[in-house]
Scaffold this active site. Structure first.
Site, mmCIF file in Angstrom:
data_model
loop_
_atom_site.group_PDB
_atom_site.id
_atom_site.type_symbol
_atom_site.label_atom_id
_atom_site.label_comp_id
_atom_site.label_asym_id
_atom_site.label_seq_id
_atom_site.Cartn_x
_atom_site.Cartn_y
_atom_site.Cartn_z
ATOM 1 N N THR A 42 0.837 -1.203 0.000
ATOM 2 C CA THR A 42 0.000 0.000 0.000
ATOM 3 C C THR A 42 0.870 1.251 0.000
ATOM 4 O O THR A 42 0.722 2.125 -0.865
ATOM 5 C CB THR A 42 -0.890 0.000 1.266
ATOM 6 O OG1 THR A 42 -1.623 -1.216 1.308
ATOM 7 C CG2 THR A 42 -1.845 1.175 1.258
ATOM 8 N N THR A 43 1.781 1.318 0.953
ATOM 9 C CA THR A 43 2.602 2.510 1.126
ATOM 10 C C THR A 43 3.543 2.710 -0.058
ATOM 11 O O THR A 43 3.856 3.836 -0.429
ATOM 12 C CB THR A 43 3.416 2.385 2.425
ATOM 13 O OG1 THR A 43 2.535 1.944 3.454
ATOM 14 C CG2 THR A 43 4.036 3.695 2.824
ATOM 15 N N TYR A 134 -2.752 -10.946 2.271
ATOM 16 C CA TYR A 134 -2.785 -9.559 2.748
ATOM 17 C C TYR A 134 -4.244 -9.117 2.813
ATOM 18 O O TYR A 134 -4.860 -8.830 1.793
ATOM 19 C CB TYR A 134 -1.956 -8.712 1.780
ATOM 20 C CG TYR A 134 -1.802 -7.237 2.097
ATOM 21 C CD1 TYR A 134 -2.394 -6.622 3.204
ATOM 22 C CD2 TYR A 134 -1.027 -6.427 1.262
ATOM 23 C CE1 TYR A 134 -2.219 -5.275 3.462
ATOM 24 C CE2 TYR A 134 -0.844 -5.068 1.514
ATOM 25 C CZ TYR A 134 -1.460 -4.496 2.610
ATOM 26 O OH TYR A 134 -1.287 -3.152 2.854
ATOM 27 N N LYS A 164 -1.207 -11.060 6.697
ATOM 28 C CA LYS A 164 -0.936 -9.656 7.014
ATOM 29 C C LYS A 164 -2.300 -9.026 7.163
ATOM 30 O O LYS A 164 -3.056 -8.918 6.199
ATOM 31 C CB LYS A 164 -0.134 -9.009 5.894
ATOM 32 C CG LYS A 164 -0.074 -7.489 5.976
ATOM 33 C CD LYS A 164 1.022 -6.955 5.079
ATOM 34 C CE LYS A 164 0.833 -5.516 4.644
ATOM 35 N NZ LYS A 164 0.276 -4.597 5.607
ATOM 36 N N SER A 166 -4.605 -6.008 7.940
ATOM 37 C CA SER A 166 -4.709 -4.549 8.034
ATOM 38 C C SER A 166 -6.166 -4.154 8.189
ATOM 39 O O SER A 166 -6.800 -3.654 7.258
ATOM 40 C CB SER A 166 -4.102 -3.895 6.792
ATOM 41 O OG SER A 166 -2.716 -4.095 6.767
ATOM 42 N N GLY A 190 -1.305 -4.884 10.889
ATOM 43 C CA GLY A 190 -1.058 -3.725 10.025
ATOM 44 C C GLY A 190 -1.736 -2.421 10.416
ATOM 45 O O GLY A 190 -1.831 -1.517 9.590
ATOM 46 N N ASP A 192 -0.976 0.302 12.896
ATOM 47 C CA ASP A 192 0.133 0.624 13.790
ATOM 48 C C ASP A 192 -0.321 1.181 15.141
ATOM 49 O O ASP A 192 0.286 0.897 16.171
ATOM 50 C CB ASP A 192 1.083 1.609 13.106
ATOM 51 C CG ASP A 192 1.439 1.160 11.685
ATOM 52 O OD1 ASP A 192 1.017 0.063 11.271
ATOM 53 O OD2 ASP A 192 2.138 1.913 10.993
ATOM 54 N N GLU A 193 -1.393 1.978 15.110
ATOM 55 C CA GLU A 193 -1.869 2.610 16.341
ATOM 56 C C GLU A 193 -2.530 1.612 17.299
ATOM 57 O O GLU A 193 -2.795 1.915 18.452
ATOM 58 C CB GLU A 193 -2.826 3.775 16.021
ATOM 59 C CG GLU A 193 -4.023 3.456 15.147
ATOM 60 C CD GLU A 193 -3.700 3.491 13.641
ATOM 61 O OE1 GLU A 193 -2.594 3.076 13.237
ATOM 62 O OE2 GLU A 193 -4.582 3.908 12.879
ATOM 63 N N SER A 209 3.216 1.425 7.790
ATOM 64 C CA SER A 209 3.885 2.580 7.178
ATOM 65 C C SER A 209 4.678 3.384 8.194
ATOM 66 O O SER A 209 5.730 3.936 7.865
ATOM 67 C CB SER A 209 2.845 3.486 6.525
ATOM 68 O OG SER A 209 2.018 4.076 7.520
HETATM 69 C C1 LIG Z 1 -4.270 1.648 5.137
HETATM 70 C C2 LIG Z 1 -2.801 1.779 5.421
HETATM 71 O O1 LIG Z 1 -2.094 2.469 4.710
HETATM 72 N N1 LIG Z 1 -2.337 1.126 6.443
HETATM 73 C C3 LIG Z 1 -0.967 1.159 6.810
HETATM 74 C C4 LIG Z 1 -0.387 -0.200 6.574
HETATM 75 O O2 LIG Z 1 -1.024 -1.209 6.404
HETATM 76 C C5 LIG Z 1 -0.777 1.515 8.276
HETATM 77 O O3 LIG Z 1 0.591 1.527 8.542
HETATM 78 C C6 LIG Z 1 -1.371 2.877 8.586
HETATM 79 O O4 LIG Z 1 -0.769 3.834 7.769
HETATM 80 C C7 LIG Z 1 -1.151 3.286 10.045
HETATM 81 O O5 LIG Z 1 -1.658 2.304 10.891
HETATM 82 C C8 LIG Z 1 -1.760 4.623 10.381
HETATM 83 O O6 LIG Z 1 -3.168 4.548 10.331
HETATM 84 C C1 LIG Z 2 1.629 -0.293 5.220
HETATM 85 C C2 LIG Z 2 1.621 -1.592 4.568
HETATM 86 O O1 LIG Z 2 1.496 -2.548 5.223
HETATM 87 C C3 LIG Z 2 1.765 -1.648 3.121
HETATM 88 O O2 LIG Z 2 2.442 -0.803 2.555
HETATM 89 O O3 LIG Z 2 1.186 -2.526 2.490
#
Ligand SMILES: CC(=O)N[C@H](C=O)[C@@H](O)[C@H](O)[C@H](O)CO
Ligand SMILES: CC(=O)C(=O)O
Length: 311
Positions: A42-43, A134, A164, A166, A190, A192-193, A209
């Site tokens: 994603t990132t 994922y 994974k 998220s 996934g 983080d908070e 991320s």
């Molecule tokens: C949807 C999305 O981008 N999720 C990120 C990775 O999976 C997370 O790392 C978030 O950026 C993070 O938890 C902050 O909300």
């Molecule tokens: C943030 C994360 O897990 C991704 O980049 O897919």
């Protein structure tokens, strides 16, 4: 043992600047203690890259990470099964440590069996590579519960290695762990908070991320959790949340992650690709001030008398 993966890559610049990847590896290892990389997710805007770009990005991470990183997992999900298989095969050829796949998100699988059939075909293109599903329902729109997807998956996908996850549904996540206790799956969280809550539920690692620039802080939380110092672990999670909560209110996503990472690491991550838009100057200035006040960007003059500091 937890493995803290970061999600990457941020393709630096609209045209990918492959030349900074070596520096990026060194930064993550030395400054953040992050040695597991999740590429083209994603990132890293993996779905906004062409297939040939995805191949090159993957190659660069594997090559530059050799003898420095523990694991490089390549996200190979795509709408076209054929392209996904091609990327899976390529990941195997270059010596990646695993592949991950999201659910196809335009013409969608409407039940668990169809989704598994798709994943199985991709996994079969790299029969020697560990395979991760994922689960990111908010972005794919495929809401099939992960717990259902995992039910019996090893029989269909012999290389299945883990999940994974998220999503914020901790019931679903915890059930994935609970129903697979006898299996040696990796449960990578996934969001983080909320990582601490997921650790309590049995997460074995994290991919996110914010570990690009809060990796060190998150490692401190993981260490506290491991030594059963839950009050310190909670303090670390609260500190991380103070930052994430602040940026979420300003509007936080992939573009903003790139801006923050450029600021913190000094490595130019460049702007995102359309349809994303570059983070505003106002966002970056506010995020920087917050990072400084929390002492995530250490500046000695701020330490004295700074009530908010987190380190
Ligand atoms: C949807 C999305 O981008 N999720 C990120 C990775 O999976 C997370 O790392 C978030 O950026 C993070 O938890 C902050 O909300
Ligand atoms: C943030 C994360 O897990 C991704 O980049 O897919």
């Amino acid at each position: 043992m937890y493995c803290l993966g970061t999600s990457l890559l941020h393709p630096p610049f609209r045209e990918i600047n492959f030349s900074v990847i070596g520096q990026y590896v060194d930064y993550l290892v030395k400054e953040q203690g992050v040695k597991n990389i999740f590429v083209n997710g994603t990132t890293g805007e993996g779905l906004s890259l062409s297939i040939s770009e995805r191949r090159r990005v993957a190659e660069e991470w594997v090559t530059k990470g050799r003898n420095k990183l523990d694991q490089v997992v390549i996200h190979v999900g795509a709408l076209s099964l054929k392209e996904s298989q091609e990327l899976a095969q390529h990941a195997a050829e270059i010596g990646a440590d695993g592949i991950a796949v999201i659910a196809p998100f335009f013409l969608k699988p409407w039940n668990k069996d169809v989704l598994i059939n798709f994943l199985k075909e991709v996994a079969a293109a790299a029969p020697a590579l560990p395979f991760y599903y994922y689960h990111i329902p908010a972005l794919t729109g495929v809401k099939i519960r992960a717990e259902e997807v995992l039910d019996g998956i090893q029989e269909k996908i012999p290389t299945f290695q883990g999940l994974k996850f998220s999503d914020t549904d901790l019931l679903d996540f915890a059930q994935c762990v609970d129903q697979n206790r006898q299996r040696q799956f990796a449960f990578l969280f996934g969001v983080d908070e909320q990582l601490l809550s997921a650790l309590v539920m049995g997460a074995t690692g994290a991919v996110g991320s914010t570990y690009n620039y809060l990796g060190k802080k998150t490692n401190q939380m993981l260490e506290a959790f491991e030594r059963k110092d839950f009050s310190s672990a909670l303090n670390h999670q609260f500190c991380i949340q103070r930052f994430i909560n602040f940026v979420v209110k300003l509007g936080f996503g992939v573009s903003q992650t790139k801006a923050i990472m450029t600021l913190v690491s000094g490595i130019p991550m460049g702007p995102p690709r359309l349809p994303l838009q570059k983070a505003s100057r106002e966002f970056t200035d506010n995020a920087e001030a917050k990072l400084r006040s929390l002492d995530f960007l250490s500046f000695n003059d701020l330490k004295d008398g700074n009530l908010e500091a987190c380190s």
